[in-house]
Design an enzyme around this catalytic site. Sequence first.
Site, PDB file in Angstrom:
ATOM      1  N   GLY A   8      -6.632  -1.522 -10.631  1.00 53.78           N
ATOM      2  CA  GLY A   8      -6.073  -1.152  -9.318  1.00 53.78           C
ATOM      3  C   GLY A   8      -5.655   0.315  -9.304  1.00 53.78           C
ATOM      4  O   GLY A   8      -4.698   0.693  -8.627  1.00 53.78           O
ATOM      5  N   GLY A  11      -5.130   2.472  -5.997  1.00 57.71           N
ATOM      6  CA  GLY A  11      -4.091   2.088  -5.043  1.00 57.71           C
ATOM      7  C   GLY A  11      -2.901   3.033  -5.010  1.00 57.71           C
ATOM      8  O   GLY A  11      -2.868   4.058  -5.710  1.00 57.71           O
ATOM      9  N   GLN A  12      -1.914   2.651  -4.207  1.00 57.76           N
ATOM     10  CA  GLN A  12      -0.746   3.517  -3.994  1.00 57.76           C
ATOM     11  C   GLN A  12      -0.021   3.776  -5.319  1.00 57.76           C
ATOM     12  O   GLN A  12       0.338   4.903  -5.631  1.00 57.76           O
ATOM     13  CB  GLN A  12       0.199   2.854  -2.976  1.00 57.76           C
ATOM     14  CG  GLN A  12       1.234   3.818  -2.425  1.00 57.76           C
ATOM     15  CD  GLN A  12       2.389   3.122  -1.724  1.00 57.76           C
ATOM     16  OE1 GLN A  12       2.431   1.897  -1.600  1.00 57.76           O
ATOM     17  NE2 GLN A  12       3.338   3.908  -1.261  1.00 57.76           N
ATOM     18  N   ASP A  34     -11.023   0.000 -10.846  1.00 53.32           N
ATOM     19  CA  ASP A  34     -10.718  -0.521  -9.506  1.00 53.32           C
ATOM     20  C   ASP A  34     -12.017  -1.051  -8.925  1.00 53.32           C
ATOM     21  O   ASP A  34     -13.094  -0.801  -9.478  1.00 53.32           O
ATOM     22  CB  ASP A  34     -10.139   0.608  -8.609  1.00 53.32           C
ATOM     23  CG  ASP A  34      -9.345   0.066  -7.424  1.00 53.32           C
ATOM     24  OD1 ASP A  34      -9.954  -0.585  -6.549  1.00 53.32           O
ATOM     25  OD2 ASP A  34      -8.123   0.272  -7.371  1.00 53.32           O
ATOM     26  N   TYR A 143       2.423 -13.977   0.101  1.00 51.85           N
ATOM     27  CA  TYR A 143       2.603 -12.920  -0.905  1.00 51.85           C
ATOM     28  C   TYR A 143       3.826 -13.224  -1.780  1.00 51.85           C
ATOM     29  O   TYR A 143       3.764 -13.175  -3.009  1.00 51.85           O
ATOM     30  CB  TYR A 143       2.767 -11.598  -0.161  1.00 51.85           C
ATOM     31  CG  TYR A 143       3.037 -10.391  -1.009  1.00 51.85           C
ATOM     32  CD1 TYR A 143       2.047  -9.846  -1.822  1.00 51.85           C
ATOM     33  CD2 TYR A 143       4.281  -9.763  -0.972  1.00 51.85           C
ATOM     34  CE1 TYR A 143       2.297  -8.705  -2.573  1.00 51.85           C
ATOM     35  CE2 TYR A 143       4.527  -8.620  -1.713  1.00 51.85           C
ATOM     36  CZ  TYR A 143       3.536  -8.097  -2.516  1.00 51.85           C
ATOM     37  OH  TYR A 143       3.779  -6.965  -3.259  1.00 51.85           O
ATOM     38  N   LYS A 147       4.044 -14.057  -5.758  1.00 47.32           N
ATOM     39  CA  LYS A 147       4.812 -13.228  -6.696  1.00 47.32           C
ATOM     40  C   LYS A 147       5.817 -14.088  -7.466  1.00 47.32           C
ATOM     41  O   LYS A 147       6.008 -13.897  -8.672  1.00 47.32           O
ATOM     42  CB  LYS A 147       5.532 -12.091  -5.966  1.00 47.32           C
ATOM     43  CG  LYS A 147       4.615 -11.001  -5.447  1.00 47.32           C
ATOM     44  CD  LYS A 147       3.945 -10.234  -6.570  1.00 47.32           C
ATOM     45  CE  LYS A 147       3.101  -9.078  -6.070  1.00 47.32           C
ATOM     46  NZ  LYS A 147       2.266  -8.459  -7.120  1.00 47.32           N
TER      47      LYS A 147
HETATM   48  P1  NAD Z   1      -2.694  -1.087  -3.158  1.00 47.26           P
HETATM   49  O1  NAD Z   1      -3.247  -2.085  -2.215  1.00 47.26           O
HETATM   50  O2  NAD Z   1      -2.457   0.294  -2.699  1.00 47.26           O
HETATM   51  O3  NAD Z   1      -3.634  -0.998  -4.445  1.00 47.26           O
HETATM   52  C1  NAD Z   1      -4.211  -2.133  -5.038  1.00 47.26           C
HETATM   53  C2  NAD Z   1      -5.546  -1.704  -5.624  1.00 47.26           C
HETATM   54  O4  NAD Z   1      -6.135  -2.861  -6.230  1.00 47.26           O
HETATM   55  C3  NAD Z   1      -6.540  -1.190  -4.568  1.00 47.26           C
HETATM   56  O5  NAD Z   1      -6.994   0.088  -4.937  1.00 47.26           O
HETATM   57  C4  NAD Z   1      -7.652  -2.212  -4.571  1.00 47.26           C
HETATM   58  O6  NAD Z   1      -8.938  -1.659  -4.376  1.00 47.26           O
HETATM   59  C5  NAD Z   1      -7.527  -2.792  -5.983  1.00 47.26           C
HETATM   60  N1  NAD Z   1      -8.096  -4.133  -6.074  1.00 47.26           N
HETATM   61  C6  NAD Z   1      -8.035  -5.132  -5.156  1.00 47.26           C
HETATM   62  N2  NAD Z   1      -8.715  -6.195  -5.586  1.00 47.26           N
HETATM   63  C7  NAD Z   1      -9.211  -5.868  -6.809  1.00 47.26           C
HETATM   64  C8  NAD Z   1     -10.006  -6.562  -7.751  1.00 47.26           C
HETATM   65  N3  NAD Z   1     -10.438  -7.801  -7.512  1.00 47.26           N
HETATM   66  N4  NAD Z   1     -10.321  -5.936  -8.912  1.00 47.26           N
HETATM   67  C9  NAD Z   1      -9.908  -4.674  -9.142  1.00 47.26           C
HETATM   68  N5  NAD Z   1      -9.154  -3.957  -8.283  1.00 47.26           N
HETATM   69  C10 NAD Z   1      -8.826  -4.554  -7.123  1.00 47.26           C
HETATM   70  O7  NAD Z   1      -1.372  -1.725  -3.771  1.00 47.26           O
HETATM   71  P2  NAD Z   1      -0.118  -0.971  -4.406  1.00 47.26           P
HETATM   72  O8  NAD Z   1       0.821  -0.686  -3.312  1.00 47.26           O
HETATM   73  O9  NAD Z   1      -0.563   0.105  -5.310  1.00 47.26           O
HETATM   74  O10 NAD Z   1       0.515  -2.179  -5.239  1.00 47.26           O
HETATM   75  C11 NAD Z   1       0.193  -2.396  -6.591  1.00 47.26           C
HETATM   76  C12 NAD Z   1       0.959  -3.617  -7.075  1.00 47.26           C
HETATM   77  O11 NAD Z   1       2.367  -3.415  -6.884  1.00 47.26           O
HETATM   78  C13 NAD Z   1       0.631  -4.928  -6.347  1.00 47.26           C
HETATM   79  O12 NAD Z   1       0.734  -5.996  -7.248  1.00 47.26           O
HETATM   80  C14 NAD Z   1       1.741  -5.036  -5.326  1.00 47.26           C
HETATM   81  O13 NAD Z   1       1.964  -6.373  -4.965  1.00 47.26           O
HETATM   82  C15 NAD Z   1       2.900  -4.473  -6.096  1.00 47.26           C
HETATM   83  N6  NAD Z   1       3.980  -3.982  -5.228  1.00 47.26           N
HETATM   84  C16 NAD Z   1       3.753  -2.901  -4.405  1.00 47.26           C
HETATM   85  C17 NAD Z   1       4.784  -2.445  -3.584  1.00 47.26           C
HETATM   86  C18 NAD Z   1       4.594  -1.271  -2.670  1.00 47.26           C
HETATM   87  O14 NAD Z   1       5.489  -0.986  -1.857  1.00 47.26           O
HETATM   88  N7  NAD Z   1       3.477  -0.544  -2.760  1.00 47.26           N
HETATM   89  C19 NAD Z   1       6.035  -3.084  -3.616  1.00 47.26           C
HETATM   90  C20 NAD Z   1       6.196  -4.201  -4.431  1.00 47.26           C
HETATM   91  C21 NAD Z   1       5.164  -4.620  -5.266  1.00 47.26           C
HETATM   92  N1  SER Z   2       5.848  -3.099  -0.173  1.00 47.61           N
HETATM   93  C1  SER Z   2       5.389  -4.419  -0.437  1.00 47.61           C
HETATM   94  C2  SER Z   2       4.925  -5.077   0.802  1.00 47.61           C
HETATM   95  O1  SER Z   2       5.464  -4.766   1.847  1.00 47.61           O
HETATM   96  C3  SER Z   2       6.498  -5.228  -1.043  1.00 47.61           C
HETATM   97  O2  SER Z   2       5.986  -5.914  -2.092  1.00 47.61           O
HETATM   98  O3  SER Z   2       4.062  -5.914   0.736  1.00 47.61           O
END
Ligand code: NAD
Ligand code: SER
Length: 317
Positions: A8, A11-12, A34, A143, A147
């Site tokens: 991943g 991603g962000q 990714d 979601y 989790k």
């Molecule tokens: P995001 O959606 O920006 O990035 C996720 C990445 O995973 C994407 O680039 C996507 O292409 C990739 N992906 C999706 N399916 C895939 C697969 N089958 N194989 C390989 N890659 C794949 O998400 P994020 O915001 O970077 O979040 C990352 C993690 O952190 C997640 O588990 C999310 O639940 C958790 N999280 C994020 C936040 C937030 O505010 N961003 C808050 C709490 C938890």
């Molecule tokens: N920022 C995330 C969401 O809104 C929290 O896990 O899904």
Amino acid sequence: MEKILIIGASGQIGSELTMALRKIHGNENVFATDLKQVSVEIIESGPFQILDVMDDKRLIHFVIRHKITQIYHLAAVLSGNAEKLPLQAWHINMQSLLNILDLAKEVDELKKVFWPSSIAVFGPTTPRIDTPQLTVMEPNTVYGISKLAGERWIEYYYQKYGVDARSIRYPGLISYKTEAGGGTTDYAVEIFYDAIRKGKYECFLSENTKLPMMFMDDAVQATIKLMESPVDRLSIHSAYNVGGISFDPKELNEEIVKRLPDFKISYKSDFRQPIADSWPTIIDDSLAQKDWGLETKFDISKLTDTMLDGIRKKFEK
Ligand code: NAD
Ligand code: SER
């Protein structure tokens, strides 16, 4: 020497965590993967490969071939998107984690796993202010349920098989390098882009929806601190509460208006409002501070300055 696999990485979080880990462990030792292309910065600085975490056979082949010692599994369907395709989101979020945990159980060289949880594990019956580490947890989103189940699985693998998987209940993460990926807290990223691009923003949460948030630099540092902490310092083997800073759209708007006086916000709640209403407003993260030294450096003012500067520079390129 560590050999680290990021799943991943586009991603962000992945786009920033990959670069931070490359600085510590060496570019060639941090493998970004990714389903989609990563940033130029990641491609030019080290290894990148398209890899689907759901493909367990390719995954195990990759881990053995590159002698991977740590995995950061960041691929997931976030809260807003998961409500649109509940069963698909459940399948991706759960099966991908189980693929990784099973790998860690079977492959001796693979010593540590990081998998993020979220404030979404809490639900409407959880105390919303100073939410404790151990409390009522009845999430009512797909979601959040995935989790919470994931947290139970990582603790199960630790207790039964000694798998060292670590996790943080991230609050909403705010960053400008990569746009946010379908979550309920995304308004706090979008607002900055629209402030610079359009001078106005229609917010999908109401003005007084207070949520815990964190700037990405703090989240990346917290993740690295937790992963570097000796295992005997950790009293939690599911996921640690991490609270960051709590604010609502109105307070964020006030910070932006101080810097961009013509900026205008309007409010139109959508399907994400009840999701946000079911989450805590302020999280008690004292255990993370005590066990592994969690620190937060960004308050709402520093976050606002950094976001506006970062997005302006991004558009100037
Ligand atoms: P995001 O959606 O920006 O990035 C996720 C990445 O995973 C994407 O680039 C996507 O292409 C990739 N992906 C999706 N399916 C895939 C697969 N089958 N194989 C390989 N890659 C794949 O998400 P994020 O915001 O970077 O979040 C990352 C993690 O952190 C997640 O588990 C999310 O639940 C958790 N999280 C994020 C936040 C937030 O505010 N961003 C808050 C709490 C938890
Ligand atoms: N920022 C995330 C969401 O809104 C929290 O896990 O899904």
